[in-house]
Design an enzyme around this catalytic site. Sequence first.
Site, PDB file in Angstrom:
ATOM      1  N   ASP A   1       0.932  -1.121   0.111  1.00  0.00           N
ATOM      2  CA  ASP A   1      -0.034   0.019  -0.072  1.00  0.00           C
ATOM      3  C   ASP A   1       0.727   1.500   0.089  1.00  0.00           C
ATOM      4  OD1 ASP A   1      -2.909  -0.684   2.092  1.00  0.00           O
ATOM      5  OD2 ASP A   1      -1.630  -2.004   0.462  1.00  0.00           O
TER       6      ASP A   1
ATOM      7  N   LYS B   1      -6.697   3.321  -3.388  1.00  0.00           N
ATOM      8  CA  LYS B   1      -7.101   3.534  -2.050  1.00  0.00           C
ATOM      9  C   LYS B   1      -7.204   4.773  -1.263  1.00  0.00           C
ATOM     10  CE  LYS B   1      -4.875   2.030   2.399  1.00  0.00           C
ATOM     11  NZ  LYS B   1      -4.152   1.504   3.307  1.00  0.00           N
TER      12      LYS B   1
ATOM     13  N   LYS C   1     -10.072   0.300  -2.116  1.00  0.00           N
ATOM     14  CA  LYS C   1     -10.106  -0.197  -0.764  1.00  0.00           C
ATOM     15  C   LYS C   1     -10.343   1.373  -0.253  1.00  0.00           C
ATOM     16  CE  LYS C   1      -6.877  -1.246   2.885  1.00  0.00           C
ATOM     17  NZ  LYS C   1      -5.550  -1.831   3.300  1.00  0.00           N
TER      18      LYS C   1
END
Lengths: 482, 315, 283
Positions: free
Chosen positions: B151, B215, B251
């Site tokens: 991430d 995300k 996400k």
Amino acid sequence: MTFEYAPAPESRAIVTIKPKYGHFINGSFVAGKKHFPSINPATEEVLSQIALGGVSDVDKAVLAAQKAYTKTWSKLSGKERGKYLYRIARILQERSREFAVLETLDNGKPIRETRDIDIPLVAAHFFYHAGWADKLDYAGLGHSPQPYGVAGQIIPWNFPLLMLAWKVAPALATGNTVVLKPAETTSLTALLFAEVCQQAELPDGVVNIVTGDGSTGAAIVNHPGIHKIAFTGSTEVGKKIARAISATDKKATLELGGKGANIVFDDAPVDETVEGIVNGIFFNQGHVCCAGSRLILQESIADEIIDKLKVRMAKIRVGDPLDKNTDLGAINSKEQLVKIKELSAIGDVEGAERWSPQCNLSDKGFWFAPTIFTGVTQAHRIAREEIFGPVLSVLTFRTPQEGIDKANNTPFGLSAGIWSEKGSRIFWASQHLKAGVIWANTFNKFDPASPFGGYKESGWGREGGKHGLAAYLKTGKETGAK
Amino acid sequence: MSFYGLVDGTEKSLTNFLDQLSGVDQVGAESRAAMLATRSIKTTSKKWAIDTAISMVDLTTLEGADTPGKVRALCSKAVRPDPTDPTVPSVGAVCVYNDMVKIARTHLDAIGGTHVPVAAVSTAFPSGRASMEVKIQDTQDAINAGAAEIDMVIDRGAFLAGKYGLVFDEIVKIREVCGDRAHLKVIFETGELVTYDNVRKASYLAMLAGADFIKTSTGKVAPAATPPVVLVMLEAVRDFYTLTQRRIGVKPAGGIRTTKDAVKQLVLVNETAGPDWLTPDLFRIGASALLNDLLMQRMKMSDGYYASPHYVTID
Amino acid sequence: MATKRESRVEVKKTYKLYINGAFPRSESGRVFEVTSKNGSFIANPALASRKDLRDAVTAARAAQSGWAKATAYNRGQILYRIAEMLEGRAEQFQSEVALTGQVTPAKAKAIVEQAIDRWVWYAGWSDKLQALSGATNPVAGPYFNFTISEPLGVVAIASSDSFIDFIDAVAAAIVSGNSSVVLVPGALAVPAMSFAEVLATSDLPAGVINILTGSLDELAPWAASHMDIDGLDISGIAKKQHGALKEAGAENLKRIHAFGPDQTPSRILAFMESKTVWHSVGV
């Protein structure tokens, strides 16, 4: 992986429907003579028997309203009138769930809409107008403007309680008393509203409700004791009323039909525009006078919008209006369903291309899938006539001026939508559109503070805001001075 | 690098592409998200939604005070969220700082959690303020230690200054480092980007640069994964699929604390990108406290009465 | 022996200040005495200090932007609910006004009823002000030009000792979205703090109205010179003292006004600013 939404029904237990209703005259319910059934359009179940008001019922109601006006209502200060309206607003808020369920049962529209839009707006209208009752000197109509006395009000079936609020709240705030006839297929929330008037201890005769059909409405229009008429309904009936009163000194406001143009420019915010188009024609099953029933797309963006629109339409949930997840409910009546089907068939014959998503429609009740016709031009009947259902006609334009010209090319003039991210273009378009209500980058937004009404054959006068008060107050000319 | 044939890797080509994207009307986006939040998800659909949400949780600990003990406890919870109920699914992943990856991976493997991937935050998370060399090393360390998911954060300063090429190039480089050993999530920190137009631009920028997932947030800045932000990102992945036939995951992270919040997110996915995205391969929820609320709601669905925090483990 | 029936000992109220939705004592620890016509003790309300005023202004400033952002409908609803609660406690207010205002019970009843009706009158203006003061202006050019009125910010009110004037001043100040610090003199402290209790249990956000009881001779000059107060209502101050207050207020060009007893929307508009916007019109 599919995410099926299990049934999420709102309970009916909160509302009690009597098997039979009379009229509400002079503060009490009085028995009717003849009755007709009111049904739930989603199931065809009979909900109740509604009284068919005749000339004598209307006469009694008008007498009660006149007496209430001269003996009580005209003697109250605006301050005191306002407090009754505040009470009504608060009781409506308290009983809002009950009203939402009843409206859904009687009208067929989804509970999500009655709960989140109709009923909150109803309370807001009473609340807003309550505050005007003692401020009429500031309404721009001169010092101490005077009411007419008794107002005769005839409302439609598409937003039953909201249309009642749009009529009753300003009439009472300005000092008039009221004889109101709800629509034939949707009388129940008006009759429940009568209970609210009783709970608010509104003086007898200030609000009177006479149920019935077109003949009842005609009796109201023609009654010699009514000098002020407010009507919302079809243009056809509006013209009848205008003719009927032409030789009299009766005043009328008319809120009639429309064929609203939703204009999409190539710099529109695409996803929100698609939402706005869907809202514009499928909200309330398209039973909306100001519906965006003509989509006028700039040709350069047409394919993208139509593709996205179809994907979005496939997500519209058609079904049980009492299910909290339903987006599109039942068509209000068999008659209306027949009209929608007929005009849609004409669309096919005229050569437009019809598309609907796959829908499982129940065979009980009155249902119509959300539908678009592409390839429509101004010369098609489905571009000119109000269908009053979930049917969208899609046209295209090349230049901004052409878009405006097509939008204006109609005897109607109620509403229009403009979709663009360019401010100057929005203001330019709004200056050129002949429509009483214009929404930019939104659609179908209503507020008691915002005046509503149409140009041309969409009617006379405005409802809501400071402008809406004028309909219920005499200006110098109308006081009868010669 | 072909970038799906849509841009050529230069800043000019990228900026042209981003400029021709449609704007987002704030009021319209927020009202669509608000309308979807009124969906009433009950009974069987609620049960399904709870279990699906649990399987999508990236169970996270990202504290300066993280210790091996804390990370091991998190991993146990990730594999068996409710020790008394083996029907509860494992979570989607465990998310930790890169110096905790080895501990996490080792412990997960030891307790029967080989199916639970370890995601590592990377590239000088959360601020992203460091040299490219440091960011690359950060990523490599994590992958070498066993992280299957990275991430990363974008350079928000560069984005807000209009240096889209710089932001793009960083993502491309980290994607290269990941190779086929790890999938790449790109964090926008939407609370710092502020406008929905920026979120849309960042979404396309990241997808073109090779993101596998986009995300919302680091979880360190509010507002984080608000429904309208997630809506805009879901619209972007939906439209990107139409353009490229490639599905990119989404996400949301931060601010999703209750079952109600999680179910709202699933509704957003269902009615925007569509049911194909309702899988942990394409939708994850970055959270920590959420898991216990999901468990308590799950208990209520099966027992019929409201649960108490006493009946779920604190870690 | 028959037990003597006791006469019940009342639980007497302690009077504090009302700042940011809570009831702190004055940081100075000072109080002043309020007595009835025949000199018997009623209460020791707090005697607010300069620091209390500072805290109240800080609270008012923090609350103001949220209050202004609420819809006009929402503000009107909140004010109307306050009226509902005042009506519910009308008897309490009547006895306090009678006792401290030294008027007959009948006069006190009339005063309280009028005050509640006035509050309702002001509440009804929240979503109608723009119809009065806003405009679209027909400028000679291709521009859409409109004027809207916005609330000023933080308004300090030096109230007279009349309950009706107090109610008028507060309603007029906040209905448009201002927040306020109300300086309350003498015996008015008693009903004013009951009013504060109504506010604390209403939906009014903390800090929108703050009430400081005490001496206007102290508090008014401090308010007049406070640089983070935008408007000042000096209706409750004797005319001969207006000059000094206006001079002090000139430092940040406070909008300073005094009003008579009539209810008028001008009282609301006096603490608003108008903004005019031009937007080009073109394809």
